[in-house]
Design an enzyme around this catalytic site. Structure first.
Site, PDB file in Angstrom:
ATOM      1  N   HIS A 117       1.313 -25.701 -32.623  1.00 50.35           N
ATOM      2  CA  HIS A 117      -0.005 -25.809 -33.246  1.00 50.35           C
ATOM      3  C   HIS A 117       0.161 -25.460 -34.731  1.00 50.35           C
ATOM      4  O   HIS A 117       1.033 -24.661 -35.079  1.00 50.35           O
ATOM      5  CB  HIS A 117      -0.902 -24.777 -32.548  1.00 50.35           C
ATOM      6  CG  HIS A 117      -2.350 -24.813 -32.927  1.00 50.35           C
ATOM      7  ND1 HIS A 117      -2.825 -24.278 -34.091  1.00 50.35           N
ATOM      8  CD2 HIS A 117      -3.439 -25.288 -32.262  1.00 50.35           C
ATOM      9  CE1 HIS A 117      -4.144 -24.421 -34.134  1.00 50.35           C
ATOM     10  NE2 HIS A 117      -4.550 -25.033 -33.040  1.00 50.35           N
ATOM     11  N   ASP A 194       3.452 -17.695 -29.028  1.00 54.20           N
ATOM     12  CA  ASP A 194       2.049 -18.070 -29.180  1.00 54.20           C
ATOM     13  C   ASP A 194       1.477 -18.281 -27.777  1.00 54.20           C
ATOM     14  O   ASP A 194       1.778 -19.272 -27.117  1.00 54.20           O
ATOM     15  CB  ASP A 194       1.971 -19.354 -30.024  1.00 54.20           C
ATOM     16  CG  ASP A 194       0.547 -19.900 -30.124  1.00 54.20           C
ATOM     17  OD1 ASP A 194      -0.351 -19.392 -29.420  1.00 54.20           O
ATOM     18  OD2 ASP A 194       0.356 -20.846 -30.908  1.00 54.20           O
ATOM     19  N   GLN A 197      -2.601 -20.734 -25.309  1.00 51.40           N
ATOM     20  CA  GLN A 197      -2.922 -21.600 -24.171  1.00 51.40           C
ATOM     21  C   GLN A 197      -2.406 -21.049 -22.848  1.00 51.40           C
ATOM     22  O   GLN A 197      -2.717 -21.584 -21.793  1.00 51.40           O
ATOM     23  CB  GLN A 197      -2.338 -23.001 -24.390  1.00 51.40           C
ATOM     24  CG  GLN A 197      -2.961 -23.757 -25.543  1.00 51.40           C
ATOM     25  CD  GLN A 197      -4.425 -24.084 -25.316  1.00 51.40           C
ATOM     26  OE1 GLN A 197      -4.912 -24.155 -24.186  1.00 51.40           O
ATOM     27  NE2 GLN A 197      -5.156 -24.276 -26.404  1.00 51.40           N
ATOM     28  N   LYS A 220     -10.283 -18.091 -25.715  1.00 54.14           N
ATOM     29  CA  LYS A 220      -9.714 -19.009 -24.717  1.00 54.14           C
ATOM     30  C   LYS A 220      -9.557 -18.305 -23.371  1.00 54.14           C
ATOM     31  O   LYS A 220      -8.935 -18.814 -22.449  1.00 54.14           O
ATOM     32  CB  LYS A 220      -8.366 -19.542 -25.214  1.00 54.14           C
ATOM     33  CG  LYS A 220      -8.531 -20.346 -26.509  1.00 54.14           C
ATOM     34  CD  LYS A 220      -7.273 -21.050 -26.907  1.00 54.14           C
ATOM     35  CE  LYS A 220      -7.243 -21.433 -28.367  1.00 54.14           C
ATOM     36  NZ  LYS A 220      -7.737 -22.767 -28.663  1.00 54.14           N
ATOM     37  N   CYS A 358      -4.592 -30.283 -33.890  1.00 55.21           N
ATOM     38  CA  CYS A 358      -3.815 -29.381 -34.757  1.00 55.21           C
ATOM     39  C   CYS A 358      -2.333 -29.442 -34.410  1.00 55.21           C
ATOM     40  O   CYS A 358      -1.618 -28.441 -34.448  1.00 55.21           O
ATOM     41  CB  CYS A 358      -4.304 -27.939 -34.669  1.00 55.21           C
ATOM     42  SG  CYS A 358      -5.989 -27.722 -35.201  1.00 55.21           S
TER      43      CYS A 358
HETATM   44  C1  PLP Z   1      -1.235 -23.143 -28.976  1.00 52.69           C
HETATM   45  C2  PLP Z   1      -2.290 -22.658 -29.918  1.00 52.69           C
HETATM   46  N1  PLP Z   1      -1.956 -21.857 -30.921  1.00 52.69           N
HETATM   47  C3  PLP Z   1      -2.867 -21.374 -31.779  1.00 52.69           C
HETATM   48  C4  PLP Z   1      -4.195 -21.698 -31.676  1.00 52.69           C
HETATM   49  C5  PLP Z   1      -5.160 -21.150 -32.682  1.00 52.69           C
HETATM   50  O1  PLP Z   1      -6.052 -20.276 -32.083  1.00 52.69           O
HETATM   51  P1  PLP Z   1      -7.272 -19.684 -32.896  1.00 52.69           P
HETATM   52  O2  PLP Z   1      -7.930 -20.847 -33.570  1.00 52.69           O
HETATM   53  O3  PLP Z   1      -8.129 -19.056 -31.861  1.00 52.69           O
HETATM   54  O4  PLP Z   1      -6.732 -18.708 -33.880  1.00 52.69           O
HETATM   55  C6  PLP Z   1      -4.597 -22.539 -30.644  1.00 52.69           C
HETATM   56  C7  PLP Z   1      -6.011 -22.906 -30.487  1.00 52.69           C
HETATM   57  O5  PLP Z   1      -6.473 -23.988 -30.748  1.00 52.69           O
HETATM   58  C8  PLP Z   1      -3.623 -23.041 -29.749  1.00 52.69           C
HETATM   59  O6  PLP Z   1      -3.954 -23.863 -28.762  1.00 52.69           O
END
Ligand code: PLP
Lengths: 399, 136
Positions: A117, A194, A197, A220, A358
């Site tokens: 992401h 990370d 998910q 999430k 993203c």
């Molecule tokens: C794999 C992953 N990393 C990072 C993020 C970013 O999360 P947040 O926008 O809650 O900081 C997301 C969420 O869209 C994600 O799916």
């Protein structure tokens, strides 16, 4: 056994039809108990934390800190000092990228993967710019799995850090986190996982994984937006400098210098998101009361059923065929843009996401403009799957 | 543009739709009737920024009127482009500047497509057309 009734929003309509919410990868809905916990906090306990010597402050502090203990238990961290509250995954990664600045030497490698992401790419690019380090990325196979040979080749004595996602938000791939962490440790690299998910769909045990950092977002995980967690190994956190300066994080301040608190407070400058931390605690408590293994198994069955139904549809093209898939199905319909499909599903009351999620480098690697993504959660049911299959089928008649 | 319909006909057609299906089928068909841009014109310079789907716009000024061509890689955006063209093509810059396209999309019950969150670029497309008109 269904937890659907606990989520009031699922009873609403969208575009005049009963809502089918399949955008859980973006954010999950909130159970009544979480909504109530936030409500109660503001109605009865609101106060700033760690400061005043009065009853309300004591209650607010205790409630927030109990949220921290719940997070600690949830991911099996060794100590509550290892749980730092952040705004979410993104802020947690930025925090780590900033506090590592002094540790990274020019010419060292920061290793990421093609699945990441943007939140797990851009902060490292900024760190590389500050330090003169190089960004390298582990390649994926055409199925959308990490190429472990490539990982082995790119993890060298020169690798300062390996940051990778536990579960891909774009394709649903479940990465072999423990194996990857071991490979990184063997070359002396730090590891950041990370977990955005993964946190709802996989059991996460940071001690068992052995990573240095694990990050996730509350929203999430049935908790509110604006709260997330950075887990860091205590010894490492103690050795690293703070990022933002301000109230809460200091021990003593003069006009020219300050001494800092120890972790986690050293990394929590300013008034924290108290209600968010309490909401996150309530979400974890809620989850702990559910038969999680059973619910996750039911979710897996739903995803399989959706997959086999969708694959019957002419023109359906599944994007990503990992052997281990989490609750995500990414796809395209032949001859159409993902946004067309997203709009046509939306008109039928079915909420999915369309676009690059993203994940621009991943989409570039796969040579597609984006995908339509249906992402499931523990409250989805057979009817949601049937509506999705019928909805996609109908969309094909437009295109 | 090969869409042979004027704005009044378009509005009348829309007034007959009583469900989303007919409306979106019609929009997608409008897009299919739109003359595609030649690949040579699908350049970076003609690409409209801020769109999740790709949208290209070219224009010429002749006899005091602006002639636009629009294209997109997404069906619905192409169809919505056709709506924009029906409302704005072959008019003087002054006429285009005076056009209330938001009002039109509201009237056609398509305003949601103009929201920033859609990221489908319809908003950027309209801003670009207005910008060209203001500078012609
Ligand atoms: C794999 C992953 N990393 C990072 C993020 C970013 O999360 P947040 O926008 O809650 O900081 C997301 C969420 O869209 C994600 O799916």
């Amino acid at each position: 056994m269904s937890i659907r009734k606990d989520f009031p929003i699922l009873a609403r309509q969208s575009r005049g039809k009963s809502l089918v919410y399949l955008d859980n990868g973006a954010t999950t809905q909130k159970p009544q108990v979480v909504i109530d916990a936030i409500d109660q906090y503001y109605q009865r306990h609101n106060s700033n934390v760690h400061r005043a010597a009065h009853e309300l402050a004591e209650e607010a502090t205790q409630m927030m800190e109990s949220g921290r203990s719940l997070c600690q238990a949830f991911i099996n961290a060794e100590s509550r000092k290892e749980i730092i509250f952040t705004r979410g995954t993104t802020e947690a990664i930025n925090l780590v990228a900033n506090i590592l600045t002094q540790r990274i030497k020019p010419g060292q490698d920061i290793l990421i993967t093609e699945l990441e992401h943007h939140s797990n790419i851009v902060p490292w690019q900024m760190l590389a710019e500050r330090t003169g380090a190089n960004i390298k990325a582990v390649a994926i196979t055409d199925e959308g799995e990490l190429d472990l040979d490539d990982a082995a080749a790119k993890l060298t004595k020169n690798t300062a850090l390996f940051a990778f996602t536990h579960v891909s938000n774009g394709l649903g791939t479940i990465n072999p986190a423990k194996v990857l962490i071991k490979m990184a440790q063997d070359v002396g690299a730090l590891t950041l996982v990370d977990g955005a998910q993964a946190i709802l769909h996989l059991p996460v045990d940071v001690q068992n994984l052995g990573c240095d950092f694990y990050v996730f977002s509350g929203h999430k995980l049935y908790a509110p937006t604006g709260i997330g967690v950075l887990y860091g190994r205590e010894a490492l956190l103690e050795a690293l400098p703070p990022w933002q300066g301000g109230g809460e994080m200091i021990e003593h301040v003069t006009l020219t210098s300050s001494t800092y608190q120890s972790a986690p407070y050293k990394f929590e400058a300013g008034t924290p998101n108290i209600a968010g931390a309490i909401g996150l605690g309530a979400a974890i408590t809620y989850l702990q009361q559910q038969p999680i293994a059973e619910l996750v198994a039911a979710e897996d069955a739903l995803v399989s059923r959706a997959l086999s139904g969708l694959q019957q549809i002419d023109g359906f093209r599944l994007i990503g065929e990992p052997a281990k898939r989490s609750a995500v199905i990414s796809f395209l319909l032949e001859g159409s843009h993902p946004n067309d499909v997203g709009t046509l599903l939306d008109q039928q009351g079915i909420a999915v996401r369309s676009g690059h999620h993203c994940n621009m480098p991943l989409m570039t690697r796969l040579e597609i403009p984006g995908t339509v993504r249906a992402s499931f959660s523990l409250y989805n049911n057979d009817e949601d799957v049937d509506r999705l299959i019928a909805g996609v089928s109908k969309a094909t008649t437009f295109l | 543009m090969a869409v042979s319909m004027d704005l009044e006909e378009l509005k009348e057609t829309f007034s007959f739709f009583d469900d989303w299906e007919d409306k979106y089928r019609f929009i997608i068909d409008l897009g299919k009737d739109l003359t595609p841009l030649a690949d040579a014109e699908k350049t970076e310079a003609n690409l409209i920024r801020g769109c999740q789907s790709q949208v290209w716009l070219t224009h010429q000024l002749s006899d005091g009127k602006l002639h636009f061509q629009l294209d997109s890689d997404a069906h619905i955006v192409r169809g919505l482009s056709a709506v924009v063209l029906i409302a704005s093509n072959d008019q003087s810059p002054e006429q285009i500047t005076a056009l209330d396209l938001d009002g039109l999309f509201d009237e056609l019950d398509l305003l949601a497509h103009l929201s920033v969150t859609r990221g489908n670029g319809l908003r950027s497309m309209i801003e670009k057309i207005k910008h060209i008109a203001a500078h012609s």
